[in-house]
Enzyme design. Sequence first.
Site: not given
Length: 304
Positions: A129-130, A147, A240
């Site tokens: 999304r980012r 991560r 998500c």
Amino acid sequence: MTQRPTLRIGTRGSRLARWQADWVAGQLSDLDIDVEMVLISTQGDLRDGPIEDLGGQGVFTREIQRALLEKRIDVAVHSLKDLPTDPVEGLGLAVVPARESAADVLLTADNGGLESLPAGCRVGTGSLRRQAQLLHANPELDVQPIRGNVETRIAKLDKAEYGAIVLAEAGLKRLQLEHRISQVLPTTIVLPAVGQGALGLETRIDDNDTCRLLAPLDHAESHAAVIAERTLLATLRGGCLAPIGAWGRWDDSQLVLDAVCLDEKGTQRLAAGGLSDGQEPAQLGEQVAQDLISAGALELIGRS
């Protein structure tokens, strides 16, 4: 003397997850409820690599939900953006406390903002999304996976492994790391993840005693906003990890929901929005999702 009730809280062991669980414990203590903390390791904690390679949705929640179903804990405390929208039989989202900031923030070595990043700047984010929204704003950025917990990601920035990283403002505030923020990214450029900044307290749906004890922690406005966002995501069947952003918030007596859907490279961006009186937040989420679907959102998600 009446014995104080005790609730067993299940949480991950990261510093941020512990902060969240400790905050809930403190709120319960103020209500004369004792708490037992149960630390649970999840797949996302135990394995390295991109989140999408670790089994997709639920890598930070499945083991905690299993403990809830097996009655080893009474309540699970989640970062709501990590909790999949697919229902788990026997479990329900009982409480959403007052939401912290939903915004994303940029951290840079020189404290500059997004507009000052040079072409080819290596920007770290673990979120499609980012990534998609950043590339839509500036296709010349080199957006790469990152991560680790908040502190690990900041350490990588400080070692110059990245020229910038993007994190959630809420997590930095909760860890008292606001001083590291270079820019709060405008929602016109980066809409947050569904549920970002909110906590979700999950229980067994038949555990009426626990639900009753937790009820005073619920914040109705925050709960309605995230229900609208989560319904939108569920309707899109994006999960998500998909490049979907949504932001529900109250403007006076109106619940407002804005959402975007992009392809992974950020070349195409679809936006939709709506508002309602907030009495049926799920209906608002479905309406905005259907507007995105009509514009071709499912095809974009399929290509990401």
